[in-house]
Design a protein around this motif. Structure first.
Motif, PDB file in Angstrom:
ATOM      1  N   MET A  73      32.870  24.067  51.889  1.00 33.81           N
ATOM      2  CA  MET A  73      33.744  23.703  50.773  1.00 33.81           C
ATOM      3  C   MET A  73      35.095  24.415  50.855  1.00 33.81           C
ATOM      4  O   MET A  73      35.953  24.198  50.004  1.00 33.81           O
ATOM      5  CB  MET A  73      33.054  24.031  49.444  1.00 33.81           C
ATOM      6  N   LYS A  74      35.257  25.280  51.882  1.00 33.36           N
ATOM      7  CA  LYS A  74      36.493  26.041  52.100  1.00 33.36           C
ATOM      8  C   LYS A  74      36.812  26.985  50.941  1.00 33.36           C
ATOM      9  O   LYS A  74      37.963  27.196  50.585  1.00 33.36           O
ATOM     10  CB  LYS A  74      37.664  25.108  52.388  1.00 33.36           C
ATOM     11  N   ILE A  78      38.262  36.285  46.860  1.00 34.43           N
ATOM     12  CA  ILE A  78      39.440  37.138  46.692  1.00 34.43           C
ATOM     13  C   ILE A  78      39.081  38.258  45.703  1.00 34.43           C
ATOM     14  O   ILE A  78      38.589  37.986  44.607  1.00 34.43           O
ATOM     15  CB  ILE A  78      40.641  36.343  46.113  1.00 34.43           C
ATOM     16  N   VAL A  79      39.355  39.499  46.096  1.00 33.34           N
ATOM     17  CA  VAL A  79      39.161  40.635  45.194  1.00 33.34           C
ATOM     18  C   VAL A  79      40.389  40.758  44.313  1.00 33.34           C
ATOM     19  O   VAL A  79      41.515  40.805  44.793  1.00 33.34           O
ATOM     20  CB  VAL A  79      38.919  41.940  45.990  1.00 33.34           C
ATOM     21  N   ASN A  80      40.162  40.822  43.013  1.00 33.24           N
ATOM     22  CA  ASN A  80      41.246  40.975  42.040  1.00 33.24           C
ATOM     23  C   ASN A  80      41.455  42.441  41.669  1.00 33.24           C
ATOM     24  O   ASN A  80      42.578  42.884  41.486  1.00 33.24           O
ATOM     25  CB  ASN A  80      40.927  40.140  40.795  1.00 33.24           C
ATOM     26  N   ALA A  81      40.364  43.185  41.546  1.00 27.13           N
ATOM     27  CA  ALA A  81      40.443  44.599  41.173  1.00 27.13           C
ATOM     28  C   ALA A  81      39.173  45.300  41.628  1.00 27.13           C
ATOM     29  O   ALA A  81      38.127  44.665  41.785  1.00 27.13           O
ATOM     30  CB  ALA A  81      40.619  44.746  39.662  1.00 27.13           C
ATOM     31  N   GLU A 107      34.776  34.233  31.664  1.00 24.68           N
ATOM     32  CA  GLU A 107      35.393  32.908  31.802  1.00 24.68           C
ATOM     33  C   GLU A 107      36.278  32.779  33.034  1.00 24.68           C
ATOM     34  O   GLU A 107      36.570  31.662  33.470  1.00 24.68           O
ATOM     35  CB  GLU A 107      36.195  32.565  30.534  1.00 24.68           C
ATOM     36  N   LYS A 108      36.685  33.880  33.645  1.00 25.91           N
ATOM     37  CA  LYS A 108      37.616  33.825  34.766  1.00 25.91           C
ATOM     38  C   LYS A 108      37.120  34.514  36.035  1.00 25.91           C
ATOM     39  O   LYS A 108      37.407  34.064  37.131  1.00 25.91           O
ATOM     40  CB  LYS A 108      38.955  34.443  34.339  1.00 25.91           C
ATOM     41  N   TYR A 109      36.394  35.626  35.910  1.00 23.65           N
ATOM     42  CA  TYR A 109      36.037  36.458  37.061  1.00 23.65           C
ATOM     43  C   TYR A 109      34.527  36.663  37.177  1.00 23.65           C
ATOM     44  O   TYR A 109      33.811  36.591  36.185  1.00 23.65           O
ATOM     45  CB  TYR A 109      36.671  37.850  36.921  1.00 23.65           C
ATOM     46  N   ARG A 129      35.966  43.106  40.894  1.00 26.14           N
ATOM     47  CA  ARG A 129      36.202  41.884  40.124  1.00 26.14           C
ATOM     48  C   ARG A 129      36.860  40.897  41.068  1.00 26.14           C
ATOM     49  O   ARG A 129      37.790  41.249  41.790  1.00 26.14           O
ATOM     50  CB  ARG A 129      37.105  42.195  38.935  1.00 26.14           C
ATOM     51  N   GLY A 130      36.382  39.668  41.064  1.00 24.63           N
ATOM     52  CA  GLY A 130      36.953  38.703  41.994  1.00 24.63           C
ATOM     53  C   GLY A 130      36.821  37.266  41.555  1.00 24.63           C
ATOM     54  O   GLY A 130      36.265  36.965  40.491  1.00 24.63           O
ATOM     55  N   VAL A 131      37.353  36.416  42.413  1.00 24.54           N
ATOM     56  CA  VAL A 131      37.310  34.972  42.225  1.00 24.54           C
ATOM     57  C   VAL A 131      37.106  34.324  43.589  1.00 24.54           C
ATOM     58  O   VAL A 131      37.227  34.975  44.625  1.00 24.54           O
ATOM     59  CB  VAL A 131      38.617  34.428  41.599  1.00 24.54           C
ATOM     60  N   PHE A 132      36.826  33.050  43.589  1.00 23.97           N
ATOM     61  CA  PHE A 132      36.876  32.245  44.801  1.00 23.97           C
ATOM     62  C   PHE A 132      38.037  31.277  44.642  1.00 23.97           C
ATOM     63  O   PHE A 132      38.285  30.779  43.536  1.00 23.97           O
ATOM     64  CB  PHE A 132      35.575  31.456  45.011  1.00 23.97           C
ATOM     65  N   VAL A 133      38.757  31.042  45.726  1.00 19.35           N
ATOM     66  CA  VAL A 133      39.857  30.083  45.704  1.00 19.35           C
ATOM     67  C   VAL A 133      39.615  29.008  46.757  1.00 19.35           C
ATOM     68  O   VAL A 133      38.944  29.236  47.768  1.00 19.35           O
ATOM     69  CB  VAL A 133      41.235  30.752  45.938  1.00 19.35           C
ATOM     70  N   CYS A 134      40.179  27.848  46.485  1.00 23.87           N
ATOM     71  CA  CYS A 134      40.128  26.720  47.414  1.00 23.87           C
ATOM     72  C   CYS A 134      41.469  25.999  47.323  1.00 23.87           C
ATOM     73  O   CYS A 134      41.882  25.610  46.220  1.00 23.87           O
ATOM     74  CB  CYS A 134      38.984  25.787  47.041  1.00 23.87           C
ATOM     75  N   LYS A 135      42.138  25.888  48.439  1.00 29.65           N
ATOM     76  CA  LYS A 135      43.449  25.232  48.499  1.00 29.65           C
ATOM     77  C   LYS A 135      44.428  25.839  47.493  1.00 29.65           C
ATOM     78  O   LYS A 135      45.165  25.130  46.817  1.00 29.65           O
ATOM     79  CB  LYS A 135      43.306  23.733  48.294  1.00 29.65           C
ATOM     80  N   GLY A 136      44.403  27.158  47.372  1.00 28.21           N
ATOM     81  CA  GLY A 136      45.341  27.866  46.513  1.00 28.21           C
ATOM     82  C   GLY A 136      45.011  27.864  45.033  1.00 28.21           C
ATOM     83  O   GLY A 136      45.760  28.409  44.236  1.00 28.21           O
ATOM     84  N   LYS A 137      43.886  27.257  44.663  1.00 28.75           N
ATOM     85  CA  LYS A 137      43.502  27.211  43.249  1.00 28.75           C
ATOM     86  C   LYS A 137      42.156  27.896  43.067  1.00 28.75           C
ATOM     87  O   LYS A 137      41.278  27.815  43.916  1.00 28.75           O
ATOM     88  CB  LYS A 137      43.415  25.773  42.757  1.00 28.75           C
TER      89      LYS A 137
END
Length: 176
Positions: A73-74, A78-81, A107-109, A129-137
């Protein structure tokens, strides 16, 4: 250079032998402190901890059975903090284990706890704390949890994570 070797070894060998864990279970991987991991104080240098944590989080994703799916799914993590609490040093040639687990999300991380231990006990606790991104979103957390196959209740965040979130929000507000 030795971390590149460890990354290749992770993908070529260790990921093939994952046990398979649930989304909220602990993943454990062990390493040994090599001379190039040490600083002039003859213990593992602080800069190595985040690098080993990256490897351990990669292993956790594979241990959950999600590596191929997320790569297809590409999705890129990304680690935020992050916040570190160092308790005692890890000596040269000492074997250590990194225990990694998702402790919750909002709701975000998503929030991960990582613990460095040896036969001598606990050496370092880290929250990420992190997120996953795909195509910059950013991939929405609800989508991430669904694709991970988790259908239970959202776990309550530990009190230290709640306080850390408040601290991060305060830093953000004061620096805008």
């Amino acid at each position: 250079m030795n971390l590149y070797f460890r990354l290749v070894w992770l993908f070529l060998w260790r990921i093939r032998h994952c046990k398979g864990i649930g989304f909220l279970d602990s993943s454990k991987i062990d390493y040994r402190v090599l001379p190039l991991d040490c600083d002039i104080n003859m213990h593992m240098t602080n800069s190595r901890y985040p690098a080993f944590m990256d490897l351990a989080r990669t292993y956790m994703i594979a241990d959950m059975g999600l590596m191929k799916k997320f790569l297809k799914m590409k999705w890129m993590p990304i680690v935020n903090a992050s916040e570190f609490t160092y308790i005692r040093d890890i000596k040269p040639f000492e074997k250590f284990e990194i225990e990694t687990k998702v402790v919750g999300w909002d709701e975000k991380y998503f929030y991960i706890e990582q613990r460095f231990t040896t036969a001598r006990g606990l050496h370092c606790i880290v929250h990420v704390r992190g997120v996953f991104v795909c195509k910059g979103k950013q991939v929405p957390i609800a989508t991430l949890v669904k694709e991970a196959g988790y259908h239970g209740d959202t776990p309550e965040l530990p009190p230290e994570i709640v306080k850390w979130k408040q601290f991060l929000q305060l830093k953000k507000e004061r620096n805008m």
